[in-house]
Write a protein that holds these residues in place. Structure first.
Motif, mmCIF file in Angstrom:
data_model
loop_
_atom_site.group_PDB
_atom_site.id
_atom_site.type_symbol
_atom_site.label_atom_id
_atom_site.label_comp_id
_atom_site.label_asym_id
_atom_site.label_seq_id
_atom_site.Cartn_x
_atom_site.Cartn_y
_atom_site.Cartn_z
ATOM 1 N N TYR A 8 0.829 -1.205 0.000
ATOM 2 C CA TYR A 8 0.000 0.000 0.000
ATOM 3 C C TYR A 8 0.866 1.258 0.000
ATOM 4 O O TYR A 8 0.548 2.246 -0.670
ATOM 5 C CB TYR A 8 -0.927 0.006 1.219
ATOM 6 C CG TYR A 8 -2.188 -0.799 1.034
ATOM 7 C CD1 TYR A 8 -3.105 -0.472 0.036
ATOM 8 C CD2 TYR A 8 -2.488 -1.876 1.863
ATOM 9 C CE1 TYR A 8 -4.274 -1.195 -0.140
ATOM 10 C CE2 TYR A 8 -3.655 -2.615 1.703
ATOM 11 C CZ TYR A 8 -4.542 -2.273 0.702
ATOM 12 O OH TYR A 8 -5.692 -2.995 0.535
ATOM 13 N N ARG B 112 -10.634 4.060 3.694
ATOM 14 C CA ARG B 112 -11.327 4.699 2.570
ATOM 15 C C ARG B 112 -12.235 5.819 3.076
ATOM 16 O O ARG B 112 -12.273 6.919 2.511
ATOM 17 C CB ARG B 112 -12.147 3.658 1.814
ATOM 18 C CG ARG B 112 -12.870 4.222 0.582
ATOM 19 C CD ARG B 112 -13.882 3.248 0.011
ATOM 20 N NE ARG B 112 -15.009 3.053 0.909
ATOM 21 C CZ ARG B 112 -15.279 1.913 1.527
ATOM 22 N NH1 ARG B 112 -14.498 0.867 1.371
ATOM 23 N NH2 ARG B 112 -16.333 1.811 2.328
ATOM 24 N N THR C 55 -11.940 9.855 2.254
ATOM 25 C CA THR C 55 -13.070 10.601 1.710
ATOM 26 C C THR C 55 -13.433 11.770 2.619
ATOM 27 O O THR C 55 -13.747 12.873 2.149
ATOM 28 C CB THR C 55 -14.285 9.672 1.528
ATOM 29 O OG1 THR C 55 -13.927 8.583 0.674
ATOM 30 C CG2 THR C 55 -15.460 10.417 0.926
ATOM 31 N N PHE D 230 -6.124 10.480 -8.273
ATOM 32 C CA PHE D 230 -5.081 9.477 -8.015
ATOM 33 C C PHE D 230 -4.174 9.856 -6.844
ATOM 34 O O PHE D 230 -3.950 9.055 -5.937
ATOM 35 C CB PHE D 230 -4.250 9.245 -9.282
ATOM 36 C CG PHE D 230 -5.011 8.588 -10.382
ATOM 37 C CD1 PHE D 230 -5.338 7.243 -10.317
ATOM 38 C CD2 PHE D 230 -5.429 9.319 -11.484
ATOM 39 C CE1 PHE D 230 -6.057 6.638 -11.336
ATOM 40 C CE2 PHE D 230 -6.149 8.721 -12.505
ATOM 41 C CZ PHE D 230 -6.468 7.371 -12.431
ATOM 42 N N TRP E 190 -7.030 11.365 -3.434
ATOM 43 C CA TRP E 190 -7.946 10.399 -2.812
ATOM 44 C C TRP E 190 -7.361 8.996 -2.770
ATOM 45 O O TRP E 190 -7.226 8.405 -1.697
ATOM 46 C CB TRP E 190 -9.286 10.375 -3.545
ATOM 47 C CG TRP E 190 -10.253 9.430 -2.876
ATOM 48 C CD1 TRP E 190 -10.939 9.651 -1.710
ATOM 49 C CD2 TRP E 190 -10.610 8.108 -3.308
ATOM 50 N NE1 TRP E 190 -11.696 8.551 -1.381
ATOM 51 C CE2 TRP E 190 -11.523 7.598 -2.348
ATOM 52 C CE3 TRP E 190 -10.257 7.326 -4.396
ATOM 53 C CZ2 TRP E 190 -12.071 6.325 -2.465
ATOM 54 C CZ3 TRP E 190 -10.796 6.067 -4.520
ATOM 55 C CH2 TRP E 190 -11.704 5.571 -3.557
ATOM 56 N N LEU E 191 -7.000 8.443 -3.925
ATOM 57 C CA LEU E 191 -6.524 7.068 -3.954
ATOM 58 C C LEU E 191 -5.178 6.938 -3.233
ATOM 59 O O LEU E 191 -4.926 5.964 -2.522
ATOM 60 C CB LEU E 191 -6.400 6.583 -5.405
ATOM 61 C CG LEU E 191 -6.271 5.072 -5.640
ATOM 62 C CD1 LEU E 191 -7.391 4.316 -4.942
ATOM 63 C CD2 LEU E 191 -6.264 4.767 -7.125
ATOM 64 N N LEU F 37 -5.954 6.980 0.426
ATOM 65 C CA LEU F 37 -6.551 5.698 0.808
ATOM 66 C C LEU F 37 -5.461 4.647 1.021
ATOM 67 O O LEU F 37 -5.440 3.932 2.034
ATOM 68 C CB LEU F 37 -7.530 5.243 -0.286
ATOM 69 C CG LEU F 37 -8.427 4.030 -0.023
ATOM 70 C CD1 LEU F 37 -9.626 4.076 -0.951
ATOM 71 C CD2 LEU F 37 -7.687 2.709 -0.242
ATOM 72 N N CYS F 38 -4.538 4.540 0.075
ATOM 73 C CA CYS F 38 -3.457 3.549 0.195
ATOM 74 C C CYS F 38 -2.560 3.857 1.387
ATOM 75 O O CYS F 38 -2.136 2.948 2.111
ATOM 76 C CB CYS F 38 -2.635 3.507 -1.101
ATOM 77 S SG CYS F 38 -3.519 2.814 -2.518
#
Length: 320
Positions: free
Chosen positions: A7, A192, A196, A245, A248-249, A252-253
């Motif tokens: 991650y 997640r 958010t 990317f 947010w992503l 998250l990772c």
């Protein structure tokens, strides 16, 4: 642990994208790129928040305040400093200064979080930190050697870029430690959902920042073509891609990695962002890195590989 490392690697690859935007939009003010990126992040978070609305309702007022603080410091302020540094000094110098984050965070976390995470023994950690520091020094030396008889104005511009990059390091030393604190205190919450929540908390901050910047440009008679500048579709596309990317992503990772790894180790894995940013910068330059730069990259990878082998030791509590 290996899931957490994966991650962290994914987060680094996506975070490396943030070094690309200032190079592709050199005529855009750094402040506009900062608020634009996080405005896009906030808009992207709206439908994600609707899908995750049940979990978001569980967050308290204190949680939302914490998300806003993290967003303001680790988002808006960090990227304002970073984008300004890249525009002033080019990508390599800020990338290398940001590359000191693994060392700074590992040392800070080992001092403040040992009772929670266990202590990474200093003697075992030292070779990793030395490898990383030497790697950063090699790449930085190669980039400084590329400057051909710079003028005093060039050196002053370079120095201001270095100072702003140092400010970015301060922001991003505070952010992962504070973010990990919240995640460790709420192990039942989804990474997640927390990513958010930070995007939703960012939206009003970015909107206010965008409006304030636009107003200041009008008052000062700045001819810049607001709201989207001279290349609107490139600007909007880059902000949307980085918002999705990198913001947010990537968050998250990183949240998933922070829940699985000791903070001192997770801090060192931010080196993946440095490696990704360097790779993207040389792709944009159109030529491969030199021997000294490759040596530095090898030392960075060796430092991370060494750190992964270290296991934290519990700290014995003394009872008076």
């Amino acid at each position: 642990m290996w899931t957490g490392i994966f991650y962290a690697l994914a987060a680094g690859l996506m975070w490396g994208l943030v070094f690309v935007s200032p190079l592709l939009l050199p005529e855009y003010p750094a402040a506009l790129q900062s608020v634009g990126r996080y405005l896009a992040f906030g808009v992207i978070a709206l439908p994600l928040g609707w899908m995750d609305r049940r979990a978001l309702r569980m967050l308290t007022r204190a949680d939302w305040l914490e998300a806003a603080k993290l967003s303001a410091v680790g988002g808006l302020l960090y990227y304002l400093c970073l984008a300004s540094a890249i525009q002033l000094a080019g990508a390599p110098l800020p990338t290398m200064i940001i590359g000191t984050l693994p060392v700074v965070i590992a040392i800070t976390a080992n001092l403040r979080d040992a009772h929670r995470d266990g202590r990474l023994p200093w003697l075992s950690l030292a070779p990793s930190l030395v490898f990383i520091a030497l790697g950063i020094a090699c790449v930085n030396r190669a980039e400084l050697a590329a400057l051909d008889q710079p003028s005093s104005a060039d050196l002053w511009r370079y120095a201001r870029g270095a100072l702003l990059a140092t400010g970015a390091v301060a922001c991003w030393t505070w952010y992962p430690l504070r973010n990990a604190d919240w995640l460790r205190c709420h192990p039942d919450r989804s990474p997640r959902t927390w990513a958010t929540a930070q995007g939703l908390a960012m939206l009003p901050l970015a909107l206010c920042g965008y409006g304030l910047l636009w107003s200041l440009m009008k008052v000062n008679g700045n001819p810049f073509a607001m709201p989207f500048g001279p290349h609107p579709w490139r600007f909007i596309g880059l902000m949307a891609a980085i918002g999705l990317f990198a913001s947010w992503l990537g968050s998250l990772c990183w949240n998933a990695a922070s829940q699985r790894l000791p903070t001192a180790l997770a801090g060192q894995l931010i080196v993946f962002e440095t490696l990704a940013a360097l790779s993207y910068a040389f792709v944009l330059r159109g030529h491969p890195p030199g021997t000294l730069t490759l040596t530095g990259v090898g030392l960075l990878v060796a430092g991370v590989a060494w750190a992964v082998r270290i296991r934290p030791r519990p700290v014995e509590l003394t009872v008076e």
